[in-house]
Write an enzyme that holds these catalytic residues in place. Structure first.
Site, PDB file in Angstrom:
ATOM      1  N   PRO A  90     -15.820  -4.275   1.756  1.00  0.00           N
ATOM      2  CA  PRO A  90     -16.983  -4.748   2.514  1.00  0.00           C
ATOM      3  C   PRO A  90     -18.265  -3.957   2.354  1.00  0.00           C
ATOM      4  O   PRO A  90     -19.336  -4.483   2.641  1.00  0.00           O
ATOM      5  CB  PRO A  90     -16.498  -4.661   3.966  1.00  0.00           C
ATOM      6  CG  PRO A  90     -15.514  -3.530   3.954  1.00  0.00           C
ATOM      7  CD  PRO A  90     -14.809  -3.656   2.634  1.00  0.00           C
ATOM      8  N   TYR A 105       0.855  -1.185   0.000  1.00  0.00           N
ATOM      9  CA  TYR A 105       0.000   0.000   0.000  1.00  0.00           C
ATOM     10  C   TYR A 105       0.891   1.234   0.000  1.00  0.00           C
ATOM     11  O   TYR A 105       1.362   1.690   1.023  1.00  0.00           O
ATOM     12  CB  TYR A 105      -0.924   0.020   1.219  1.00  0.00           C
ATOM     13  CG  TYR A 105      -1.932  -1.104   1.280  1.00  0.00           C
ATOM     14  CD1 TYR A 105      -2.177  -1.919   0.174  1.00  0.00           C
ATOM     15  CD2 TYR A 105      -2.645  -1.358   2.446  1.00  0.00           C
ATOM     16  CE1 TYR A 105      -3.100  -2.943   0.238  1.00  0.00           C
ATOM     17  CE2 TYR A 105      -3.575  -2.381   2.517  1.00  0.00           C
ATOM     18  CZ  TYR A 105      -3.798  -3.173   1.413  1.00  0.00           C
ATOM     19  OH  TYR A 105      -4.718  -4.201   1.476  1.00  0.00           O
ATOM     20  N   GLY A 145     -23.966  -2.276  -4.560  1.00  0.00           N
ATOM     21  CA  GLY A 145     -24.498  -2.256  -5.912  1.00  0.00           C
ATOM     22  C   GLY A 145     -25.851  -1.592  -6.019  1.00  0.00           C
ATOM     23  O   GLY A 145     -26.138  -0.581  -5.377  1.00  0.00           O
ATOM     24  N   GLY A 146     -26.733  -2.200  -6.814  1.00  0.00           N
ATOM     25  CA  GLY A 146     -28.061  -1.647  -7.043  1.00  0.00           C
ATOM     26  C   GLY A 146     -28.945  -1.640  -5.804  1.00  0.00           C
ATOM     27  O   GLY A 146     -29.941  -0.918  -5.756  1.00  0.00           O
TER      28      GLY A 146
END
Length: 301
Positions: A224, A79, A228-229
């Site tokens: 996490p 990272y 989405g929709g």
């Protein structure tokens, strides 16, 4: 130096804070952690590359997470690379009462680019460098970021066992693995955690989660809060969030926490407001009807 020391600073009364509602989980034979942690990938620059635009803000987020009761911080040598570990040390060292988890096994040729590298000499080198950057004598939880398909898996697991026997790492974790790979690894080294992509709309690791639950392994879902929709107007997440007066990410995190007793979500952010919201998800309890609505919503997508 280890991290299993009672915190005497701002997080000392963390059990009285909302995040305590998430409960605790013991990682292997090691530390007991609160089940809602913090993922430190997003405190780097764009593409998880280089320093953030405002390093002080990143440090503020890390310290505020601890103030809110978070005691599990997840990072990786890749990272930045290195940036996240450096910021964690600057913000939180000597990690009193904290568990710091890091990962090795990914090369970074450029922004947004990741290449698995599981050569034993490389994994050992990266462990030594993480020890130095984090300023510890032992890494609480050291995770294989990816199993390199070009290197025999048993060689990768073998070096983890060696590092553990040498006292350089405490517990061992794996990332993005199948049940078969976990079982293969456990024949060589005790595995304490698994970190796979998992959320409301991506449940492809359900079998891995089931295995972890049955065997007492911590499951750390990355990405996490994706919904989405379901988070769009009229979607199940949006409607449940409105009913509780919370945000869609809070619903997604609450669902994860109720999904399994071994679930250890590690949502990441570089924004203090988002951090506060994420931590508040520990107090949100979804009803069985709401959980069923979320499941039905996913089936309809």
């Amino acid at each position: 130096m280890t991290s299993a020391i009672t915190h005497s600073g701002p997080a000392a009364d963390a059990d009285a804070r909302p995040i305590a509602s998430a409960g605790t989980f013991r990682i292997g034979e090691g530390p007991q952690v609160r089940r809602l942690g913090f993922g430190a990938m997003r405190i780097t620059g764009p593409g998880v590359w280089g320093p953030p635009a405002d390093p002080k803000a990143a440090i503020d987020v890390l310290r505020r997470a601890v103030d809110l009761g978070v005691n599990l911080i997840d990072t990786a040598d890749s990272y930045g690379p290195e940036t996240s570990e450096d910021l964690i040390r600057e913000a939180l060292h000597p990690y009193e009462g904290l568990t710091i988890a890091t990962k090795a096994g990914q090369l970074r040729p450029g922004p947004g680019r990741w290449v698995p590298c599981g050569r034993p000499d490389y994994l050992r080198q990266q462990c030594e460098l993480s020890l130095r950057r984090l300023g510890v004598e032992r890494i609480d939880l050291f995770q294989l970021h990816r199993v390199d398909p070009l290197v025999p898996a048993d060689e990768q697991f073998g070096v983890l066992a060696e590092l553990q026997s040498e006292g350089k790492i405490g517990e061992v974790g794996l990332s993005e693995v199948s049940v078969e790979v976990i079982e293969q690894a456990r024949r060589t080294v005790p595995v304490a955690t698994v970190q796979n992509r998992y959320n409301l709309v991506d449940r492809s690791s359900d079998d891995v989660l089931r295995y972890c639950t049955e065997n007492g392994l911590g499951f750390m879902p990355w990405h996490p809060v994706a919904a989405g929709g379901l988070a769009e107007p009229g979607g199940a997440v949006a409607e449940i969030a409105w009913a509780h007066g919370v945000t869609a990410p809070q619903v997604a995190l609450a669902w994860l926490l109720q999904r399994s007793s071994v679930m250890l979500p590690i949502p990441g952010t570089s924004d203090l407001g988002h951090l506060e919201d994420n931590c508040a998800a520990a107090e949100l309890q979804l009803s069985l009807d709401e959980v069923n609505r979320l499941d039905e919503g996913v089936s309809a997508l």
